[in-house]
Design an enzyme around this catalytic site. Structure first.
Site: not given
Ligand SMILES: NC(=O)c1ccc[n+]([C@@H]2O[C@H](COP(=O)([O-])OP(=O)(O)OC[C@H]3O[C@@H](n4cnc5c(N)ncnc54)[C@H](OP(=O)(O)O)[C@@H]3O)[C@@H](O)[C@H]2O)c1
Length: 360
Positions: A55, A286, A288
């Site tokens: 804006e 994976a 963990a």
């Protein structure tokens, strides 16, 4: 909702402008300022963290007073807080804007409320215009706002009997070319790809996202290796176009042993603007992630092959300890997608409680 065709067109235009900005820590936002008779006065977009919001960028192209009575069409609710830049709701009020139309409400607790502030000051406010398109554009960013961390996909390839490697640690290849091509396509959609040092030492992966003809996708996720052991000097990773990060296994998630969450690897990645993490194993890493509740999406590529365990009893299951000791604690998932890729199957699953949140 009373929104004119011109205002709707301006929102479509603002969405296009938003895409010019970088995806990262801050949302991609676009803005179009319309005169009371619907002509475009100025346009703007967010150029990245620390720079003017859309804006304010649009207002900066106008002479003082030129936005009086104008309509601001913005893809995200104007913010209501002072960060590195001032609040956009205030800037719009100061410029004398009479009407504000936005697509999506700001989901962040710190910045929301701009719409209310504008309305309270007598501005005509409309929301929800082209909201689906804006939601799609910002889906990764909003997921990070909701989760407070990057979105995590955990992927593995397994035999029909649930093995990720043979007894000697070899795992290339369990799945066929169509499944591997699917993995590469999905890699290219992530911001970071995570592997454990065990996988680097066993497989020497390149961790690039490649098309079937071997060429690289334009978008390459940043590789991250977790673990204390060193990466060999001749590892293929050294040739990755983006380089790589190597982090210790300590304080991955900031929730163990009183570790400071602000120092965790996940928080570091969030600060880098990482929205989507693709965890590619091996089974230790994976597990963990899953043990810590960090698997927003699971991709299991299942090949019609049997591996079992070796003559010496060595076994490489797809997952190790995920924190389940009794059946009441099993990690119940819901199937989000199931597809056949050549001879293999891909099962996409999500935690049962998260399936309806629709983060992407
Ligand atoms: N089928 C598949 O999809 C697939 C995918 C990848 C790999 N693989 C196969 O899997 C095998 C390698 O897997 P892996 O499980 O041995 O290795 P890994 O998961 O790649 O790496 C494990 C290592 O990561 C480090 N680490 C860092 N943070 C950790 C944490 N929070 N918890 C635990 N460890 C952490 C530890 O090393 P430090 O002690 O050095 O810290 C640990 O030994 C290979 O045989 C490979 O071929 C299969």
């Amino acid at each position: 909702m009373t929104v004119s065709d011109r205002e709707r067109d301006a929102m479509a235009r603002a969405l296009g402008l938003a895409r010019r900005g970088p995806a990262g820590v801050n949302p991609q936002v676009g803005a179009v300022l319309l005169s009371p008779d619907g002509a475009i006065l100025a346009e703007g977009w967010h150029h990245g963290a620390g720079t003017a919001h859309a804006e304010v960028d649009a207002l900066s192209h106008l002479a003082p007073g030129a936005a009086r009575g104008a309509t601001a069409v913005v893809t995200l609710e104007p913010c209501n807080h002072t960060g590195r830049t001032g609040p956009c709701a205030g800037a719009l009020l100061e410029a004398g804007v009479a009407r504000v139309i936005y697509a999506l409400p700001d989901p962040t607790p710190v910045a929301r409320g701009g719409g209310e502030r504008l309305r309270a000051a007598g501005v005509d406010v409309e929301s929800g215009v082209l909201a689906d398109e804006a939601r799609e554009l910002l889906s990764d960013w909003t997921a990070v706002q909701r989760l407070g961390r990057p979105h995590v996909t955990v992927k593995w390839a397994q035999s029909l009997d649930g093995r990720a490697a043979a007894a000697d640690g070899t795992s290339r290849w369990i799945t066929g070319p169509a499944a591997r091509a699917d993995v590469h396509r999905r890699r290219a959609e992530a911001d970071a790809i995570v592997v454990g040092i065990g996988t680097v030492l066993a497989d020497d992966p390149a961790l690039t996202a490649r098309r079937e003809d071997g060429t690289l996708y334009d978008r390459q996720p940043l590789p991250i290796v977790l673990g204390d052991r060193s990466i060999p000097e001749d590892a293929a990773l050294h040739r990755h176009p983006r380089g790589f990060l190597h982090r210790s296994g300590a304080n991955l998630f900031g929730e163990h042993h009183g570790d400071d969450p602000a120092d965790s690897v996940l928080e570091e990645l969030r600060r880098f603007g990482v929205h989507r993490i693709f965890v590619e194993g091996g089974p230790t890493i994976a597990s963990a992630f899953l043990r810590a509740g960090l698997g927003d999406e699971i991709l299991a590529y299942v090949a019609p092959t049997l591996i079992g365990y070796g003559p010496d009893g060595s076994d490489h299951p797809a997952l190790r300890m995920v924190g389940v000791s009794t059946i009441d604690e099993q990690r119940r998932l819901e199937i989000a997608d199931l597809r056949r890729l050549g001879d293999d199957l891909l099962i996409v699953a999500r935690p049962a409680s998260a399936s309806n949140e629709g983060d992407h």
